[in-house]
Design a protein around this motif. Structure first.
Motif, PDB file in Angstrom:
ATOM      1  N   GLY A 258       0.807  -1.215   0.000  1.00 55.79           N
ATOM      2  CA  GLY A 258       0.000   0.000   0.000  1.00 55.79           C
ATOM      3  C   GLY A 258       0.838   1.263   0.000  1.00 55.79           C
ATOM      4  N   VAL A 259       0.226   2.367   0.407  1.00 59.66           N
ATOM      5  CA  VAL A 259       0.899   3.655   0.451  1.00 59.66           C
ATOM      6  C   VAL A 259       2.037   3.595   1.459  1.00 59.66           C
ATOM      7  CG1 VAL A 259       0.607   6.121   0.877  1.00 59.66           C
ATOM      8  CG2 VAL A 259      -1.262   4.804  -0.161  1.00 59.66           C
ATOM      9  N   GLN A 260       3.225   4.030   1.042  1.00 58.97           N
ATOM     10  CA  GLN A 260       4.408   3.894   1.883  1.00 58.97           C
ATOM     11  C   GLN A 260       4.606   5.075   2.827  1.00 58.97           C
ATOM     12  OE1 GLN A 260       6.703   0.934   1.699  1.00 58.97           O
ATOM     13  NE2 GLN A 260       4.602   0.430   1.140  1.00 58.97           N
ATOM     14  N   ASP A 261       3.555   5.522   3.485  1.00 54.77           N
ATOM     15  CA  ASP A 261       3.681   6.543   4.516  1.00 54.77           C
ATOM     16  C   ASP A 261       4.282   5.910   5.777  1.00 54.77           C
ATOM     17  OD1 ASP A 261       2.570   8.545   2.965  1.00 54.77           O
ATOM     18  OD2 ASP A 261       0.519   8.071   3.581  1.00 54.77           O
ATOM     19  N   PRO A 262       4.931   6.689   6.629  1.00 55.92           N
ATOM     20  CA  PRO A 262       5.492   6.132   7.859  1.00 55.92           C
ATOM     21  C   PRO A 262       4.404   5.524   8.744  1.00 55.92           C
ATOM     22  CG  PRO A 262       6.364   8.334   7.434  1.00 55.92           C
ATOM     23  CD  PRO A 262       5.234   8.126   6.467  1.00 55.92           C
ATOM     24  N   LEU A 263       4.778   4.493   9.488  1.00 51.47           N
ATOM     25  CA  LEU A 263       3.840   3.892  10.433  1.00 51.47           C
ATOM     26  C   LEU A 263       3.609   4.801  11.636  1.00 51.47           C
ATOM     27  CD1 LEU A 263       5.007   0.152  10.646  1.00 51.47           C
ATOM     28  CD2 LEU A 263       3.265   1.144   9.179  1.00 51.47           C
ATOM     29  N   ILE A 264       4.578   5.677  11.911  1.00 51.87           N
ATOM     30  CA  ILE A 264       4.551   6.475  13.131  1.00 51.87           C
ATOM     31  C   ILE A 264       4.373   7.946  12.788  1.00 51.87           C
ATOM     32  CG2 ILE A 264       5.852   7.084  15.208  1.00 51.87           C
ATOM     33  CD1 ILE A 264       7.426   4.467  14.768  1.00 51.87           C
ATOM     34  N   ALA A 265       3.414   8.588  13.450  1.00 54.09           N
ATOM     35  CA  ALA A 265       3.166  10.009  13.211  1.00 54.09           C
ATOM     36  C   ALA A 265       4.300  10.869  13.748  1.00 54.09           C
ATOM     37  CB  ALA A 265       1.837  10.430  13.844  1.00 54.09           C
ATOM     38  N   ARG A 266       4.895  10.460  14.890  1.00 52.75           N
ATOM     39  CA  ARG A 266       5.996  11.227  15.461  1.00 52.75           C
ATOM     40  C   ARG A 266       6.834  10.336  16.361  1.00 52.75           C
ATOM     41  NH1 ARG A 266       5.657  17.302  18.044  1.00 52.75           N
ATOM     42  NH2 ARG A 266       7.843  17.490  18.699  1.00 52.75           N
ATOM     43  N   VAL A 267       8.157  10.435  16.186  1.00 50.39           N
ATOM     44  CA  VAL A 267       9.110   9.756  17.054  1.00 50.39           C
ATOM     45  C   VAL A 267       9.713  10.809  17.977  1.00 50.39           C
ATOM     46  CG1 VAL A 267      11.167   8.329  17.198  1.00 50.39           C
ATOM     47  CG2 VAL A 267       9.624   8.081  15.244  1.00 50.39           C
ATOM     48  N   ILE A 268       9.572  10.623  19.276  1.00 47.44           N
ATOM     49  CA  ILE A 268      10.016  11.613  20.254  1.00 47.44           C
ATOM     50  C   ILE A 268      11.315  11.137  20.891  1.00 47.44           C
ATOM     51  CG2 ILE A 268       9.394  12.866  22.352  1.00 47.44           C
ATOM     52  CD1 ILE A 268       6.442  12.149  21.665  1.00 47.44           C
ATOM     53  N   PRO A 269      12.445  11.798  20.638  1.00 44.32           N
ATOM     54  CA  PRO A 269      13.704  11.379  21.267  1.00 44.32           C
ATOM     55  C   PRO A 269      13.715  11.743  22.743  1.00 44.32           C
ATOM     56  CG  PRO A 269      14.042  13.378  19.979  1.00 44.32           C
ATOM     57  CD  PRO A 269      12.620  12.958  19.738  1.00 44.32           C
ATOM     58  N   VAL A 270      14.123  10.796  23.584  1.00 39.63           N
ATOM     59  CA  VAL A 270      14.178  11.056  25.023  1.00 39.63           C
ATOM     60  C   VAL A 270      15.598  10.852  25.553  1.00 39.63           C
ATOM     61  CG1 VAL A 270      11.763  10.469  25.427  1.00 39.63           C
ATOM     62  CG2 VAL A 270      13.497   8.672  25.530  1.00 39.63           C
ATOM     63  N   TYR A 271      16.567  10.835  24.648  1.00 40.39           N
ATOM     64  CA  TYR A 271      17.951  10.575  25.040  1.00 40.39           C
ATOM     65  C   TYR A 271      18.825  11.835  24.943  1.00 40.39           C
ATOM     66  CZ  TYR A 271      18.298  10.337  19.946  1.00 40.39           C
ATOM     67  OH  TYR A 271      18.199  10.613  18.602  1.00 40.39           O
ATOM     68  N   LYS A 272      18.219  12.975  24.662  1.00 39.48           N
ATOM     69  CA  LYS A 272      18.988  14.204  24.466  1.00 39.48           C
ATOM     70  C   LYS A 272      18.883  15.145  25.671  1.00 39.48           C
ATOM     71  CE  LYS A 272      18.458  14.205  19.423  1.00 39.48           C
ATOM     72  NZ  LYS A 272      17.965  14.962  18.250  1.00 39.48           N
ATOM     73  N   GLY A 273      19.032  14.596  26.863  1.00 39.61           N
ATOM     74  CA  GLY A 273      18.927  15.443  28.046  1.00 39.61           C
ATOM     75  C   GLY A 273      17.526  15.414  28.616  1.00 39.61           C
ATOM     76  N   PRO A 274      17.075  16.517  29.226  1.00 37.99           N
ATOM     77  CA  PRO A 274      15.731  16.558  29.826  1.00 37.99           C
ATOM     78  C   PRO A 274      14.654  16.158  28.818  1.00 37.99           C
ATOM     79  CG  PRO A 274      16.989  18.507  30.417  1.00 37.99           C
ATOM     80  CD  PRO A 274      17.804  17.777  29.380  1.00 37.99           C
ATOM     81  N   SER A 275      13.753  15.286  29.236  1.00 36.16           N
ATOM     82  CA  SER A 275      12.736  14.759  28.334  1.00 36.16           C
ATOM     83  C   SER A 275      11.714  15.826  27.945  1.00 36.16           C
ATOM     84  CB  SER A 275      12.025  13.576  28.997  1.00 36.16           C
ATOM     85  OG  SER A 275      10.942  13.135  28.210  1.00 36.16           O
ATOM     86  N   ASN A 276      11.415  15.867  26.657  1.00 33.90           N
ATOM     87  CA  ASN A 276      10.342  16.750  26.177  1.00 33.90           C
ATOM     88  C   ASN A 276       9.117  15.934  25.810  1.00 33.90           C
ATOM     89  OD1 ASN A 276      11.365  15.453  23.931  1.00 33.90           O
ATOM     90  ND2 ASN A 276      11.178  17.239  22.581  1.00 33.90           N
ATOM     91  N   LEU A 277       8.926  14.795  26.495  1.00 33.13           N
ATOM     92  CA  LEU A 277       7.846  13.880  26.151  1.00 33.13           C
ATOM     93  C   LEU A 277       6.484  14.553  26.256  1.00 33.13           C
ATOM     94  CD1 LEU A 277       6.759  11.043  25.507  1.00 33.13           C
ATOM     95  CD2 LEU A 277       6.868  10.541  27.955  1.00 33.13           C
ATOM     96  N   VAL A 278       6.192  15.182  27.391  1.00 30.52           N
ATOM     97  CA  VAL A 278       4.866  15.756  27.607  1.00 30.52           C
ATOM     98  C   VAL A 278       4.555  16.867  26.606  1.00 30.52           C
ATOM     99  CG1 VAL A 278       3.386  16.979  29.244  1.00 30.52           C
ATOM    100  CG2 VAL A 278       4.849  15.101  30.033  1.00 30.52           C
TER     101      VAL A 278
END
Length: 315
Positions: A154-174
């Motif tokens: 099918g359409v080769q769009d990414p499976l994930i809407a956003r990948v959030i890096p949490v290894y670059k210091g203080p987490s910006n998860l929220v």
């Protein structure tokens, strides 16, 4: 022919107090002989399954005596090593998303650490059912891997809407999750372990308060942390959101015979989706039997890893 997956040994005691150590409980192989009352399988058919917790046999045996209701047929085109390496994580993903979180199309889900085997199964299953998927990455390699995930057809769009890096210091998860969801939060959160206290934060696992913060109203948090403790303010916050917390235990299916039908349906759906490429596990290397001890020592040092032990030539 039998292929086994090693995992951290589960120790139980039988009715006379004898210690039972279950090793390599995920199995795949060929039926050698069946009893007179067996109706689902015939000799020489390929099967796959998971040994129950009270099974007296180790998976690292040339022959395993097992009830037919713990097995399903393995599609011919599906690699034995592939299915046995990912079967437990796929069952856990089904339990988390279908049974506990009651996922539905257009829901949003945050999968913590999507690059591990369990997270990858959750991502692919959620995407297949039309959910918006967010995940976290714990290294630059994992981040690149997750960004490049694409469906096989099918359409080769990414499976994930956003990948959030949490290894670059203080987490910006929220803030990242709230930005991606318009401030509403996600409908489902699935973790692979959490921190209960700030002083515990020695790795990239999220703090329990962060996961509560990113939950939407009416959301479901599915946790793998067996000792999760919620303080009264946490419970009040969840109450205000009308949100729920569920504990993920994929072994629960074999705890009651009333669940065997649903459990076998899940196993069959898993192997069917793997054979068609909907679920694509991470590649695994099979160890020969004489290296099984080395594989087990590695797993004991790194419990998140897996090892497939090959007892005879397989595909």
């Amino acid at each position: 022919m039998w292929t086994k997956q090693c995992g951290p040994p589960a120790v139980q005691r039988n009715e006379v107090g004898k210690r039972l150590i279950s090793v390599g409980r995920e199995i795949v192989g060929v039926v050698k002989k069946v009893g007179s009352k067996v109706s689902l399988f015939q000799p020489e058919e390929e099967v796959v399954g998971i040994l129950p917790l009270d099974c007296p046999f180790s998976g690292l045996c040339g022959v395993v005596d097992i009830d037919e209701h713990y097995l399903v047929h393995k599609p011919v085109q599906l690699s034995s090593v592939t299915v046995v390496a990912a079967l437990r994580d796929a069952v856990a993903a089904y339990t988390a998303l279908h049974t506990l979180a009651h996922m539905a199309a257009r829901h949003s889900v945050l999968v913590v650490d999507g690059a591990n085997s369990f997270g990858l199964m959750c991502i692919q299953l959620a995407w297949y059912h039309g959910l918006k998927v967010l995940t976290t990455s714990h290294s630059t390699e994992n981040h690149t891997f997750l960004e490049q995930l694409r469906p096989t057809v099918g359409v080769q769009d990414p499976l994930i809407a956003r990948v959030i890096p949490v290894y670059k210091g203080p987490s910006n998860l929220v803030p990242a999750v709230l930005e991606e969801t318009g401030g509403l939060g996600v409908d489902i959160v699935i973790d692979s372990g959490v921190h209960l206290h700030k002083e515990e934060e020695k790795d990239f696992r999220p703090h329990k308060h962060d996961l509560i913060d990113v939950l939407a109203v009416g959301g479901h948090w599915v946790t793998s942390h067996p000792h999760l403790q919620l303080d009264p303010p946490d419970s009040s916050y969840l109450h205000l959101k009308s949100a729920s917390v569920s504990f993920l235990n994929p072994e629960v299916w074999t705890a009651s015979s009333a669940q065997h039908g649903r459990y076998l349906h899940i196993l069959k759906d898993i192997v069917d989706k793997m054979s068609t490429g909907i679920l694509r596990p991470q590649p695994q290397e099979a160890f020969p039997l004489y290296e099984a001890t080395v594989a087990m020592e590695t797993i004991q040092r790194h419990p998140q890893r897996k090892a497939v032990v090959k007892l005879s030539p397989v595909d």
